[in-house]
Design a protein around this motif. Structure first.
Motif, PDB file in Angstrom:
ATOM      1  N   ASN A 150       0.956  -1.324  -0.019  1.00 21.43           N
ATOM      2  CA  ASN A 150      -0.009  -0.072  -0.016  1.00 21.43           C
ATOM      3  C   ASN A 150       0.882   1.207  -0.102  1.00 21.43           C
ATOM      4  N   PRO A 151       0.662   1.957  -1.015  1.00 21.33           N
ATOM      5  CA  PRO A 151       1.587   3.222  -1.217  1.00 21.33           C
ATOM      6  C   PRO A 151       1.381   4.176   0.012  1.00 21.33           C
ATOM      7  N   LEU A 152       0.205   4.305   0.670  1.00 18.29           N
ATOM      8  CA  LEU A 152      -0.203   5.218   1.628  1.00 18.29           C
ATOM      9  C   LEU A 152       0.304   5.017   3.014  1.00 18.29           C
ATOM     10  N   LEU A 153       0.673   3.582   3.257  1.00 19.40           N
ATOM     11  CA  LEU A 153       1.192   3.120   4.712  1.00 19.40           C
ATOM     12  C   LEU A 153       2.773   2.839   4.601  1.00 19.40           C
ATOM     13  N   THR A 154       3.366   3.038   5.783  1.00 23.00           N
ATOM     14  CA  THR A 154       4.663   2.877   6.028  1.00 23.00           C
ATOM     15  C   THR A 154       5.021   1.318   5.911  1.00 23.00           C
ATOM     16  N   VAL A 155       6.008   0.953   5.390  1.00 18.52           N
ATOM     17  CA  VAL A 155       6.319  -0.567   5.598  1.00 18.52           C
ATOM     18  C   VAL A 155       6.072  -1.280   6.825  1.00 18.52           C
ATOM     19  N   GLY A 156       6.524  -0.593   7.646  1.00 19.70           N
ATOM     20  CA  GLY A 156       6.667  -1.031   9.215  1.00 19.70           C
ATOM     21  C   GLY A 156       5.256  -1.398   9.766  1.00 19.70           C
ATOM     22  N   ARG A 157       4.306  -0.539   9.133  1.00 18.63           N
ATOM     23  CA  ARG A 157       2.727  -0.734   9.509  1.00 18.63           C
ATOM     24  C   ARG A 157       2.316  -1.865   8.765  1.00 18.63           C
ATOM     25  N   GLN A 158       2.655  -2.129   7.843  1.00 22.38           N
ATOM     26  CA  GLN A 158       2.163  -3.290   6.592  1.00 22.38           C
ATOM     27  C   GLN A 158       2.431  -4.552   7.393  1.00 22.38           C
ATOM     28  N   ILE A 159       3.734  -4.440   7.450  1.00 20.41           N
ATOM     29  CA  ILE A 159       4.557  -5.746   8.331  1.00 20.41           C
ATOM     30  C   ILE A 159       3.856  -5.921   9.587  1.00 20.41           C
ATOM     31  N   SER A 160       3.586  -5.043  10.354  1.00 16.68           N
ATOM     32  CA  SER A 160       3.292  -5.264  11.769  1.00 16.68           C
ATOM     33  C   SER A 160       1.976  -5.557  11.771  1.00 16.68           C
ATOM     34  N   GLU A 161       1.034  -5.164  10.853  1.00 14.63           N
ATOM     35  CA  GLU A 161      -0.341  -5.472  11.027  1.00 14.63           C
ATOM     36  C   GLU A 161      -0.637  -6.934  10.502  1.00 14.63           C
ATOM     37  N   ALA A 162       0.204  -7.391   9.762  1.00 14.88           N
ATOM     38  CA  ALA A 162       0.214  -8.956   9.281  1.00 14.88           C
ATOM     39  C   ALA A 162       0.446  -9.824  10.333  1.00 14.88           C
ATOM     40  N   VAL A 163       1.585  -9.440  11.036  1.00 18.50           N
ATOM     41  CA  VAL A 163       2.110 -10.152  12.157  1.00 18.50           C
ATOM     42  C   VAL A 163       1.049  -9.875  13.316  1.00 18.50           C
ATOM     43  N   ALA A 164       0.695  -9.062  13.589  1.00 18.13           N
ATOM     44  CA  ALA A 164      -0.338  -8.877  14.667  1.00 18.13           C
ATOM     45  C   ALA A 164      -1.779  -9.522  14.426  1.00 18.13           C
ATOM     46  N   LEU A 165      -2.360  -9.627  13.120  1.00 19.34           N
ATOM     47  CA  LEU A 165      -3.411 -10.169  12.703  1.00 19.34           C
ATOM     48  C   LEU A 165      -3.224 -11.797  12.907  1.00 19.34           C
ATOM     49  N   HIS A 166      -2.020 -12.332  12.555  1.00 21.17           N
ATOM     50  CA  HIS A 166      -1.819 -13.760  12.243  1.00 21.17           C
ATOM     51  C   HIS A 166      -1.336 -14.383  13.676  1.00 21.17           C
ATOM     52  N   GLN A 167      -0.740 -13.541  14.493  1.00 20.10           N
ATOM     53  CA  GLN A 167      -0.033 -14.117  15.692  1.00 20.10           C
ATOM     54  C   GLN A 167      -0.664 -13.312  17.060  1.00 20.10           C
ATOM     55  N   GLY A 168      -1.502 -12.793  16.799  1.00 17.42           N
ATOM     56  CA  GLY A 168      -2.413 -11.886  18.020  1.00 17.42           C
ATOM     57  C   GLY A 168      -1.350 -11.236  18.920  1.00 17.42           C
ATOM     58  N   LEU A 169      -0.390 -10.607  18.322  1.00 17.82           N
ATOM     59  CA  LEU A 169       0.444  -9.659  19.232  1.00 17.82           C
ATOM     60  C   LEU A 169      -0.060  -8.205  19.107  1.00 17.82           C
ATOM     61  N   SER A 170       0.318  -7.647  20.125  1.00 20.59           N
ATOM     62  CA  SER A 170       0.157  -6.179  20.595  1.00 20.59           C
ATOM     63  C   SER A 170       0.694  -5.351  19.256  1.00 20.59           C
ATOM     64  N   ARG A 171       0.504  -3.918  19.138  1.00 19.31           N
ATOM     65  CA  ARG A 171       0.767  -3.328  18.126  1.00 19.31           C
ATOM     66  C   ARG A 171       2.457  -3.054  18.428  1.00 19.31           C
ATOM     67  N   ARG A 172       2.971  -2.787  19.788  1.00 17.43           N
ATOM     68  CA  ARG A 172       4.111  -2.483  19.830  1.00 17.43           C
ATOM     69  C   ARG A 172       5.150  -3.650  19.767  1.00 17.43           C
ATOM     70  N   VAL A 173       4.711  -4.878  20.119  1.00 14.90           N
ATOM     71  CA  VAL A 173       5.385  -6.262  19.837  1.00 14.90           C
ATOM     72  C   VAL A 173       5.285  -6.565  18.473  1.00 14.90           C
ATOM     73  N   ALA A 174       4.362  -6.348  17.838  1.00 19.50           N
ATOM     74  CA  ALA A 174       4.529  -6.597  16.332  1.00 19.50           C
ATOM     75  C   ALA A 174       5.357  -5.790  15.481  1.00 19.50           C
ATOM     76  N   MET A 175       5.490  -4.413  16.257  1.00 21.75           N
ATOM     77  CA  MET A 175       6.337  -3.545  15.344  1.00 21.75           C
ATOM     78  C   MET A 175       7.789  -4.092  15.356  1.00 21.75           C
TER      79      MET A 175
END
Length: 211
Positions: A150-175
């Motif tokens: 997504n060109p409107l989101l940082t790469v960190g947010r895109q990676i962390s959202e996928a990690v948080a979704l699949h592994q049930g982690l908090s936003r901070r831990v996912a980052m």
């Protein structure tokens, strides 16, 4: 674009070609099955991790049905790498999309066959169950990452959202996990790159972000 691809295997692999009936240039009609080395067989699991069994994927067009994938079968054990090579339009990408059930319907559909991952036929799963598989147990790295990021989101947010979704982690831990992932694919200064947008990274870096 030429879609010829080469995949480097970490273990010695010889290839024997299994020829299937040829129905035209838009059919993946040959599968190269690896002849596994004895030492590798001893270390590998006895059961295949992924099995494609007589897969048929068709597309309905005004000119008739296009059999993009017609009777493809192969299997992979854990730790193996298989390279599928062929001309543009022969069905390589459609086979991969079929495994993840990402073929657009209509006009496409998986007409028959089985796709077993770790013993489970993915074609029998509900869409909700498949969403738990995609990106968590099986991932597809597309050739052009700019079409997937997504060109409107940082790469960190895109990676962390996928990690948080699949592994049930908090936003901070996912980052934090995202920083570690960037470091593992050798992106320099991962803490800073985490806040970059896709267009601010080189093509190679974007590809590694997708990995």
């Amino acid at each position: 674009h030429h879609c010829r691809r080469a995949v480097m295997a970490r273990t010695p692999v010889n290839f024997a070609t299994i020829t299937r009936r040829n129905l035209g240039s838009h059919v993946l009609s040959e599968v190269q099955s690896p002849l596994r080395e004895p030492s590798f067989l001893a270390a590998a699991s006895s059961n295949p991790l992924l099995e494609i069994d007589d897969l048929h994927t068709h597309f309905a067009t005004p000119a008739g049905v296009v059999r993009a994938v017609d009777g493809v079968s192969y299997s992979l054990r854990g730790g193996e790498t298989l390279g599928v090579v062929g001309e543009s339009g022969c069905g390589k990408s459609v086979t991969a999309l079929s495994i993840l059930r990402l073929v657009s319907s209509p006009p496409g559909r998986i007409a028959s066959g089985a796709i077993r991952f770790d013993g489970t036929d993915l074609l029998t799963l509900s869409e909700g169950e498949m969403e738990k598989v995609r990106g968590n147990q099986i991932s597809m790295i597309f050739q052009e990452p700019m079409t997937s990021l997504n060109p409107l989101l940082t790469v960190g947010r895109q990676i962390s959202e996928a990690v948080a979704l699949h592994q049930g982690l908090s936003r901070r831990v996912a980052m934090d996990r995202a920083v570690e992932m960037l470091r593992r694919v050798h992106i320099p200064e991962p803490e800073r790159r985490l806040h970059a947008y896709p267009h601010q990274l080189s093509g190679g870096m974007r590809q590694r972000v997708m990995i």
